[in-house]
Design a protein around this motif. Structure first.
Motif, short mmCIF file in Angstrom:
data_model
loop_
_atom_site.label_atom_id
_atom_site.label_comp_id
_atom_site.label_asym_id
_atom_site.label_seq_id
_atom_site.Cartn_x
_atom_site.Cartn_y
_atom_site.Cartn_z
N ILE A 1 4.03 2.07 2.53
CA ILE A 1 5.09 3.02 2.09
C ILE A 1 4.58 4.36 1.70
N MET A 2 5.36 5.44 1.88
CA MET A 2 4.68 6.68 1.27
C MET A 2 6.02 7.26 0.51
N ILE A 3 5.70 8.07 -0.56
CA ILE A 3 6.43 8.88 -1.32
C ILE A 3 6.01 10.37 -0.78
N THR A 4 6.86 11.00 -0.42
CA THR A 4 6.39 12.27 0.24
C THR A 4 7.22 13.45 -0.01
N GLY B 1 11.18 12.28 -0.66
CA GLY B 1 11.63 10.97 -0.27
C GLY B 1 10.76 9.81 0.09
N LEU B 2 11.25 8.80 0.26
CA LEU B 2 10.48 7.50 0.52
C LEU B 2 10.77 7.17 1.89
N HIS C 1 0.84 -0.90 -0.05
CA HIS C 1 0.05 -0.03 -0.18
C HIS C 1 1.00 1.34 0.09
N SER C 2 0.61 1.90 -1.10
CA SER C 2 1.39 3.21 -1.02
C SER C 2 0.75 4.36 -1.00
N ILE C 3 0.99 5.13 0.32
CA ILE C 3 0.01 6.29 0.75
C ILE C 3 0.32 7.53 0.09
N ILE D 1 -0.91 -0.96 -4.37
CA ILE D 1 -2.28 -0.10 -4.34
C ILE D 1 -2.14 1.14 -3.73
N VAL D 2 -2.43 2.32 -4.45
CA VAL D 2 -2.30 3.83 -4.09
C VAL D 2 -3.53 4.19 -3.27
#
Length: 323
Positions: free
Chosen positions: A90-93, A253-254, A33-35, A64-65
């Motif tokens: 995980i989160m790309i932010t 960053g991740l 799951h990518s938040i 899944i986003v």
């Protein structure tokens, strides 16, 4: 007894390490799951979905986003911080804002970005665009400064976010201007007032500046980052425009929940590094005014620590009241 206890702890540690290694070898066993901090259709949403599709190919499992909105990205960050540290959340932010800035613009947040999140790697950097109405005769920051000094109260500028406010206030301070700040809820209102002469300049995210620039309505004078943008190679930096030591470079960053096993972090970093090295990734970043930024988890942790210290000063300097 102490010797026996030490032996037991050693055996348990070895067993636990073996289990962690086995889990890392099997990772991922199901979907990741990518938040996303922001709504669908925003640059970070589109970029996260693009990376998610590529990650799914490499990991062999669906990605899944999920968009979790609110509190300038803090809702999503809090969700990730509270998630199980197993590599499946995980989160790309835009971490310079959602991690470094957010802890100072709210009186209370439910997470500490250093304690409750583990960095994985640096992915991209950007810079804000200092711009004027295309009909404005000024073409450089020096000319803008001269024009503002001739106006009562040194004119006015428009801004939407805290980081754009800080960018403008840094410019004002270096030139001893008292230019009035006008805050907007949306880009349309901001640009409408700029075109109408109610404000003299604005500071925008590159993604918001590109379309009016292409339409010939907006003129970029400089970018706030230390280096020029790959997407705007002809636009000088604020430093090149005469403002010594001016550097405001937002970065992406991740992150994963704190306590995620290092072998899983290493896997995620390797996959994202592989994706980021492709020409397609560089083109995707350029479309949103970003350039690749290389750096491992340690480099990201150091950059976050630096920016947290900077934002502690920024909010005071720019007189940003916590919500």
């Amino acid at each position: 007894m102490r010797v026996l206890l030490a032996v037991i702890l050693t055996v348990l540690g070895a067993a636990t390490g073996g289990v962690a290694a086995a889990r890392a070898d099997d990772y991922p066993e199901h979907e990741i799951h990518s938040i996303v901090n922001f709504r669908a259709g925003t640059p970070m949403d589109i970029l996260t979905r693009w990376y998610g599709a590529k990650l799914s190919e490499l990991a062999g499992k669906p990605v899944i986003v999920e968009n979790k909105l609110g509190a300038q990205g803090a809702i999503a960050t809090d969700y990730v911080a509270r998630s199980k540290p197993d590599g499946y959340t995980i989160m790309i932010t835009p971490a310079s804002a959602t991690l470094a800035e957010v802890t100072f613009i709210f009186k209370r947040v439910g997470f500490d970005p250093v304690i409750h999140l583990d960095p994985v790697l640096l992915m991209a950097k950007s810079g804000l665009v200092v711009a004027v109405d295309a009909k404005n005769p000024v073409t450089t920051i020096a000319e803008l400064t001269e024009a503002l000094r001739k106006k009562p109260g040194n004119g006015a500028y428009g801004a939407l976010t805290n980081v754009t406010v800080v960018a403008a206030e840094l410019y004002k301070a270096k030139n001893k201007l008292v230019t009035n700040r006008v805050l907007y809820n949306g880009v349309f209102e901001n640009l409408t007032d700029l075109y109408g002469g109610q404000t003299d300049f604005t500071v925008l995210d590159p993604a918001a500046a590109f379309e009016p620039m292409r339409a010939g309505k907006l003129k970029a004078l400089a970018v706030t980052s230390a280096a020029r943008h790959g997407a705007l190679p002809d636009v000088p930096t604020m430093q090149e425009s005469g403002l010594a030591n001016y550097d405001l470079t937002p970065w992406v960053g991740l992150v994963v929940p704190a306590g995620t096993p290092p072998p899983i972090i290493d896997k995620l970093a390797a996959w994202h590094r592989q994706i980021g090295a492709t020409d397609d990734a560089k083109k995707a970043l350029l479309a949103f005014g970003m350039d690749p930024l290389e750096g491992d988890a340690a480099a990201m942790a150091a950059l976050l620590k630096r920016d947290i210290a900077r934002w502690a000063q920024f909010v005071k300097f720019a007189k940003i009241a916590p919500l």
